[in-house]
Design an enzyme around this catalytic site. Structure first.
Site, PDB file in Angstrom:
ATOM      1  N   LYS A 115      -4.137  54.033  17.258  1.00 43.55           N
ATOM      2  CA  LYS A 115      -2.916  54.826  17.447  1.00 43.55           C
ATOM      3  C   LYS A 115      -2.970  55.572  18.780  1.00 43.55           C
ATOM      4  O   LYS A 115      -4.046  55.687  19.384  1.00 43.55           O
ATOM      5  CB  LYS A 115      -2.763  55.816  16.287  1.00 43.55           C
ATOM      6  CG  LYS A 115      -3.904  56.830  16.181  1.00 43.55           C
ATOM      7  CD  LYS A 115      -3.851  57.584  14.859  1.00 43.55           C
ATOM      8  CE  LYS A 115      -4.991  58.571  14.749  1.00 43.55           C
ATOM      9  NZ  LYS A 115      -5.064  59.188  13.406  1.00 43.55           N
ATOM     10  N   MET A 123      -1.420  72.053  38.407  1.00 39.32           N
ATOM     11  CA  MET A 123      -0.848  70.810  37.881  1.00 39.32           C
ATOM     12  C   MET A 123      -1.552  69.579  38.456  1.00 39.32           C
ATOM     13  O   MET A 123      -1.850  68.626  37.750  1.00 39.32           O
ATOM     14  CB  MET A 123       0.648  70.740  38.212  1.00 39.32           C
ATOM     15  CG  MET A 123       1.334  69.523  37.616  1.00 39.32           C
ATOM     16  SD  MET A 123       3.036  69.342  38.185  1.00 39.32           S
ATOM     17  CE  MET A 123       3.828  70.703  37.349  1.00 39.32           C
ATOM     18  N   TYR A 181      -3.834  80.124  41.727  1.00 35.03           N
ATOM     19  CA  TYR A 181      -2.676  80.853  41.190  1.00 35.03           C
ATOM     20  C   TYR A 181      -3.110  82.144  40.524  1.00 35.03           C
ATOM     21  O   TYR A 181      -4.087  82.186  39.775  1.00 35.03           O
ATOM     22  CB  TYR A 181      -1.949  79.993  40.149  1.00 35.03           C
ATOM     23  CG  TYR A 181      -1.042  78.937  40.729  1.00 35.03           C
ATOM     24  CD1 TYR A 181       0.019  79.291  41.560  1.00 35.03           C
ATOM     25  CD2 TYR A 181      -1.229  77.599  40.428  1.00 35.03           C
ATOM     26  CE1 TYR A 181       0.866  78.321  42.083  1.00 35.03           C
ATOM     27  CE2 TYR A 181      -0.392  76.624  40.941  1.00 35.03           C
ATOM     28  CZ  TYR A 181       0.661  76.992  41.771  1.00 35.03           C
ATOM     29  OH  TYR A 181       1.487  76.038  42.276  1.00 35.03           O
ATOM     30  N   ARG A 228      -0.770  66.504   3.862  1.00 34.32           N
ATOM     31  CA  ARG A 228      -0.106  66.042   5.079  1.00 34.32           C
ATOM     32  C   ARG A 228       0.749  64.820   4.779  1.00 34.32           C
ATOM     33  O   ARG A 228       1.953  64.847   4.947  1.00 34.32           O
ATOM     34  CB  ARG A 228      -1.157  65.736   6.160  1.00 34.32           C
ATOM     35  CG  ARG A 228      -0.560  65.399   7.505  1.00 34.32           C
ATOM     36  CD  ARG A 228      -1.611  65.125   8.557  1.00 34.32           C
ATOM     37  NE  ARG A 228      -2.305  63.856   8.366  1.00 34.32           N
ATOM     38  CZ  ARG A 228      -3.104  63.295   9.270  1.00 34.32           C
ATOM     39  NH1 ARG A 228      -3.323  63.907  10.436  1.00 34.32           N
ATOM     40  NH2 ARG A 228      -3.696  62.152   9.035  1.00 34.32           N
TER      41      ARG A 228
HETATM   42  C1  LIG Z   1      -6.371  59.171  12.946  1.00 32.21           C
HETATM   43  C2  LIG Z   1      -6.687  58.691  11.580  1.00 32.21           C
HETATM   44  C3  LIG Z   1      -7.895  57.991  11.334  1.00 32.21           C
HETATM   45  C4  LIG Z   1      -8.995  57.909  12.356  1.00 32.21           C
HETATM   46  O1  LIG Z   1      -9.640  59.163  12.389  1.00 32.21           O
HETATM   47  P1  LIG Z   1     -10.927  59.444  13.321  1.00 32.21           P
HETATM   48  O2  LIG Z   1     -11.305  60.831  12.979  1.00 32.21           O
HETATM   49  O3  LIG Z   1     -10.448  59.298  14.732  1.00 32.21           O
HETATM   50  O4  LIG Z   1     -11.955  58.433  12.959  1.00 32.21           O
HETATM   51  C5  LIG Z   1      -8.079  57.429  10.077  1.00 32.21           C
HETATM   52  N1  LIG Z   1      -7.149  57.554   9.113  1.00 32.21           N
HETATM   53  C6  LIG Z   1      -6.004  58.251   9.301  1.00 32.21           C
HETATM   54  C7  LIG Z   1      -5.038  58.373   8.178  1.00 32.21           C
HETATM   55  C8  LIG Z   1      -5.740  58.850  10.523  1.00 32.21           C
HETATM   56  O5  LIG Z   1      -4.621  59.556  10.707  1.00 32.21           O
END
Ligand SMILES: *Cc1c(COP(=O)(O)O)cnc(C)c1O
Length: 390
Positions: A59, A328, A280, A158
């Site tokens: 992802k 930046m 800055y 969640r």
């Molecule tokens: C992002 C995610 C993972 C991977 O988690 P890591 O801590 O990066 O290994 C696995 N399962 C779900 C549902 C996630 O959202």
């Protein structure tokens, strides 16, 4: 491309830009991604988990590293299960991996995307009864059972079926008749901390729920869980961060190979007297005469502004503290520890590499490696090395 952009190893300090490719020199920094390390990390986890199967979570553009480049390496290392967050990410990823690989969408199934998802053979995670009904309804119109994962919320609040929704499902288990459930999944909230009692509490809730459901395969663990005892592994694990070299668990040695190194280009050097303000807001004042190098990486490149007057770059083993605010597009370093003239216009300093780990940067910035990686941005020259597929 691969001839033009010759391999640049991150650790070696570069004192001259002579002979370097202008297209590389035109970027503010070089982000090197070691594809061999990615493959090795996948194999390490897959071997350790076996016979549990190891998926790869890709992802957020493979944690910022480029899913189109990264996913084929996991595929080459034997991975056939890929997780993304959005359906859009799944569709983009699909052309880059073999047709025998499966892509799952963690964030669930949005209304009116069911057909797009099914037509492209993407497998959604169903996070609610509403999503389950929508998916089953589409399957019914085609007289088939569509494949899906079913997520249970075991304590993270969640995503996934709540306990109440699970009860409703159990009261009318025929709801599942219309779905080809590939895995029941859940997600650990505290797997980076083996000490946390939340891990076992979630495992117990998962086991209790599984007893009430028909028998399906199970996917439970992220990176942290993949390094916990067997009971957490089930049939399929979903490691993400560990594949990219991040530590799967805090307060434990990191068994993963580093994947990312980052170098920044020096764009100006100066020497200033004592009591000179830097950056800055004049947030830093020199104590004595100070040599300053300005580098061409800033918060727009994902170097946290929180590292203002904190953290460092390295030149070889020499630590070069960040002084003043992170801008930046640039950062000012105190390079007084280096002999005068060492750094020149175009020299490279290390931000992530042999002397400063990703985890160290995250710790200095008060965040986690995930956030550093996914923030790195698109302005670097990206150097993908050790590609066996090229
Ligand atoms: C992002 C995610 C993972 C991977 O988690 P890591 O801590 O990066 O290994 C696995 N399962 C779900 C549902 C996630 O959202």
């Amino acid at each position: 491309m691969s001839v033009l952009f010759s391999e640049t190893r991150a650790a070696a300090p570069v004192d001259t830009t002579a002979g370097e490719n202008p297209e590389i020199l035109a970027a503010g920094g070089i982000l090197t991604v070691d594809l061999a390390a990615l493959r090795a990390n996948y194999k390490l986890i897959a071997d350790a988990l076996s016979p549990t199967r190891a998926a790869a979570v890709v992802k957020a553009d493979a944690y910022g590293l480029g899913a189109d480049k990264v996913a084929p390496q996991f595929y080459a290392a034997g991975c056939r299960d890929f997780f993304v967050a959005h359906l859009g990410e799944a569709l983009k990823l699909q052309p880059h991996i073999g047709k025998d690989a499966v892509i799952y969408v963690l964030n669930g199934l949005q209304p009116q995307t069911e057909k797009l998802c099914a037509d492209n053979n993407i497998i959604p995670v169903l996070n609610s009864l509403e999503q389950l009904r929508n998916w089953a309804a589409l399957g019914k119109t085609g007289n088939r059972k569509l494949p899906a994962l079913l997520q249970l919320d075991t304590g993270m609040s969640r995503l996934g079926l709540s306990e109440q929704e699970l009860k409703e499902l159990l009261a009318d288990i025929s709801l599942l008749d219309g779905i080809d459930v590939k895995f029941i999944i859940s997600h650990l909230a505290s797997a980076d901390n083996v000490q946390s009692p939340q891990n076992h509490a979630q495992l117990e809730r998962m086991q209790a729920a599984l007893k009430l459901l028909p028998h399906y395969a199970v996917a439970f663990s992220n990176s942290g869980g993949s390094f916990m005892e067997r009971g957490y592994h089930f049939d399929l694990a979903r490691p993400g961060i560990a594949l990219y070299g991040g530590a799967p668990q805090e307060n434990a040695p990191n068994p993963m190979q580093p994947v990312v190194s980052l170098q920044a280009r020096v764009i100006q050097c100066r020497t200033v007297p004592a009591h000179t303000l830097v950056g800055y807001g004049g947030s830093y004042e020199t104590q004595g005469e100070t040599r300053i190098a300005t580098i061409a990486v800033g918060y727009a490149d994902g170097w946290p502004r929180h590292l203002s007057n904190k953290g460092a770059a390295y030149y070889g083993a020499v630590r070069l503290p960040i002084i003043g605010r992170v801008s930046m597009d640039s950062i000012t370093l105190d390079v007084s520890a280096l002999p005068a003239g060492t750094l020149k216009l175009g020299s490279l300093v290390e931000l992530i590499g042999a002397h400063q780990s990703l985890e160290q940067v995250a710790q200095d910035a008060g965040t986690i490696s995930y956030e550093i990686l996914t923030s790195l941005g698109n302005r670097y020259h990206r150097n993908y090395i050790n590609d066996i597929l090229a």
